[in-house]
Design a protein around this motif. Structure first.
Motif, PDB file in Angstrom:
ATOM      1  N   SER A 100       1.632   2.292   8.006  1.00  0.00           N
ATOM      2  CA  SER A 100       1.454   1.891   6.614  1.00  0.00           C
ATOM      3  C   SER A 100       2.325   0.675   6.333  1.00  0.00           C
ATOM      4  O   SER A 100       3.442   0.557   6.839  1.00  0.00           O
ATOM      5  CB  SER A 100       1.816   3.037   5.667  1.00  0.00           C
ATOM      6  OG  SER A 100       3.166   3.402   5.821  1.00  0.00           O
ATOM      7  N   VAL A 101       1.797  -0.228   5.523  1.00  0.00           N
ATOM      8  CA  VAL A 101       2.498  -1.484   5.257  1.00  0.00           C
ATOM      9  C   VAL A 101       3.853  -1.210   4.612  1.00  0.00           C
ATOM     10  O   VAL A 101       4.860  -1.840   4.961  1.00  0.00           O
ATOM     11  CB  VAL A 101       1.645  -2.401   4.370  1.00  0.00           C
ATOM     12  CG1 VAL A 101       2.415  -3.675   4.011  1.00  0.00           C
ATOM     13  CG2 VAL A 101       0.336  -2.746   5.078  1.00  0.00           C
ATOM     14  N   SER A 102       3.896  -0.260   3.684  1.00  0.00           N
ATOM     15  CA  SER A 102       5.155   0.020   2.986  1.00  0.00           C
ATOM     16  C   SER A 102       6.248   0.482   3.952  1.00  0.00           C
ATOM     17  O   SER A 102       7.430   0.258   3.713  1.00  0.00           O
ATOM     18  CB  SER A 102       4.940   1.071   1.900  1.00  0.00           C
ATOM     19  OG  SER A 102       4.493   2.300   2.457  1.00  0.00           O
ATOM     20  N   ALA A 120      -1.980  -8.884   0.042  1.00  0.00           N
ATOM     21  CA  ALA A 120      -1.109  -9.802  -0.686  1.00  0.00           C
ATOM     22  C   ALA A 120       0.300  -9.825  -0.115  1.00  0.00           C
ATOM     23  O   ALA A 120       0.968 -10.860  -0.134  1.00  0.00           O
ATOM     24  CB  ALA A 120      -1.080  -9.414  -2.167  1.00  0.00           C
ATOM     25  N   ALA A 121       0.773  -8.692   0.394  1.00  0.00           N
ATOM     26  CA  ALA A 121       2.141  -8.625   0.897  1.00  0.00           C
ATOM     27  C   ALA A 121       2.344  -9.460   2.158  1.00  0.00           C
ATOM     28  O   ALA A 121       3.436  -9.971   2.407  1.00  0.00           O
ATOM     29  CB  ALA A 121       2.518  -7.171   1.171  1.00  0.00           C
ATOM     30  N   GLY A 157       3.276  -3.321  -2.039  1.00  0.00           N
ATOM     31  CA  GLY A 157       3.520  -2.353  -0.976  1.00  0.00           C
ATOM     32  C   GLY A 157       2.397  -2.273   0.033  1.00  0.00           C
ATOM     33  O   GLY A 157       2.414  -1.418   0.927  1.00  0.00           O
ATOM     34  N   GLY A 158       1.396  -3.136  -0.105  1.00  0.00           N
ATOM     35  CA  GLY A 158       0.302  -3.163   0.855  1.00  0.00           C
ATOM     36  C   GLY A 158      -0.907  -2.337   0.479  1.00  0.00           C
ATOM     37  O   GLY A 158      -1.854  -2.233   1.255  1.00  0.00           O
ATOM     38  N   SER A 159      -0.913  -1.731  -0.715  1.00  0.00           N
ATOM     39  CA  SER A 159      -2.053  -0.936  -1.161  1.00  0.00           C
ATOM     40  C   SER A 159      -3.023  -1.807  -1.956  1.00  0.00           C
ATOM     41  O   SER A 159      -2.632  -2.811  -2.551  1.00  0.00           O
ATOM     42  CB  SER A 159      -1.587   0.227  -2.034  1.00  0.00           C
ATOM     43  OG  SER A 159      -0.778   1.119  -1.308  1.00  0.00           O
ATOM     44  N   LEU A 160      -4.271  -1.385  -1.984  1.00  0.00           N
ATOM     45  CA  LEU A 160      -5.298  -2.069  -2.760  1.00  0.00           C
ATOM     46  C   LEU A 160      -5.747  -1.110  -3.858  1.00  0.00           C
ATOM     47  O   LEU A 160      -6.460  -0.135  -3.587  1.00  0.00           O
ATOM     48  CB  LEU A 160      -6.483  -2.435  -1.868  1.00  0.00           C
ATOM     49  CG  LEU A 160      -6.153  -3.278  -0.627  1.00  0.00           C
ATOM     50  CD1 LEU A 160      -7.373  -3.408   0.267  1.00  0.00           C
ATOM     51  CD2 LEU A 160      -5.642  -4.643  -1.041  1.00  0.00           C
TER      52      LEU A 160
END
Length: 322
Positions: free
Chosen positions: A204-206, A229-230, A286-289
């Motif tokens: 996960s990006v976060s 975006a992150a 945090g990398g979520s859409l």
């Protein structure tokens, strides 16, 4: 006369009952069950959204972490809770899509035991490697792995997790052999990657954002349909030549038989919260859409489609969890 008297006595109670239902959530604190650990992607998403949902409802929402058994412990608690709107849960790709294929004996029915409210966010993973691995892009990694069959390990927080599914799907699409190493916690998994004990993560990006910015892991791709975006400089798997999409997701569910009026208000307030620019920006960072379901029925259809989509991937891995 007795019948008439009973009708007259009960008549004032009818509007009171209607008022009690309309008054939700005035009775007390709402519990929001996250079936994963504190600090995980689901926990981060839940806390951000629940903070705004609580403000919109005018009622406290307490996020309660109940990790274990691939989300089954926490979601069993939700399934067995009173259907009164005071216990809600975080549905995910694991609990409401994959576990039906992974577990022979689920302690709940992902469809019959829950009432869908709304999707909250799509959560693509980021493919990262140790900084010392001699690859700088996706094509180089695939060539590196193909030259070392059986020597490339990838980690996940368990069979059926979005990390596991992304790795399995990647291996199937590229024809390379990846060895799956399950972990109990993401922190140790990240440490083992940085120290070279495993060679790749679909994390996960976060969980890896700060490590990536500090140069302690090297991002190669994101697993969703679009760049995030992150990390706008990191290409998607498709852009890198691997034509797959592997995206986790989170949503809100309630126990089955929760009154429609409560579910409808929850849905309306959830999509309103997700439309707030500040919340959307915090989730994206945090990398979520952020993704709200147009209706509760749309969320139900989404979960059914995800269940059908991932079943053959799980079968191909041969993974079972009980």
């Amino acid at each position: 006369m007795n019948l008439l008297r009973r009708l007259l006595l009960s008549a004032p109670l009818l509007p009171l009952a209607a008022q009690a239902q309309e008054a939700w959530p005035a009775r007390g604190t709402i519990r929001f069950v996250v079936p994963g650990p504190a600090g995980g992607a689901g926990d981060v998403t839940a806390r951000l959204v629940m903070e705004r949902l609580a403000a919109r409802l005018g009622q406290q929402i307490v996020v309660e972490n109940r990790p274990g058994a691939g989300t089954n412990i926490g979601m069993t608690l939700v399934a067995r809770a009173a259907p009164d709107g005071y216990v809600l849960g975080l549905a995910s790709i694991a609990s409401h899509a994959v576990n039906r294929s992974l577990y022979r004996n689920l302690p709940f029915d992902p469809v019959a035991d829950f009432a869908p409210v709304s999707l909250l966010a799509l959560v693509p993973n980021m493919m990262v490697v140790p900084p010392g691995l001699p690859v700088s892009n996706l094509a180089e990694f695939v060539a590196f792995a193909r030259a070392r069959p059986g020597q490339i390990n990838f980690g996940s927080v368990g069979a059926g997790s979005s990390q596991h599914l992304a790795g399995a799907q990647f291996a199937q699409a590229t024809g390379i052999e990846l060895q799956h190493i399950p972990y109990n916690a993401g922190g140790q998994m990240n440490t083992d990657l940085m120290e070279g004990r495993i060679q790749v993560l679909f994390q996960s990006v976060s969980a890896v954002a700060e490590l990536a910015r500090a140069g302690r892991v090297r991002p190669l791709a994101v697993t969703g349909t679009e760049r995030i975006a992150a990390f706008p400089e990191v290409p998607t798997l498709r852009e890198g030549g691997v034509d797959i999409v592997s995206t986790g997701w989170f949503g809100v569910v309630a126990p089955a038989q929760t009154p429609a009026a409560i579910l409808d208000r929850l849905h309306a307030e959830t999509i309103a919260a997700l439309a707030e620019p500040e919340l959307a920006a915090r989730l994206a960072a945090g990398g979520s859409l952020p993704r709200a379901s147009a209706s509760r029925a749309d969320f139900a259809r989404f979960m059914a489609e995800e269940t059908a989509r991932w079943a053959p991937v799980v079968r191909a891995t041969g993974a079972t969890a009980d």
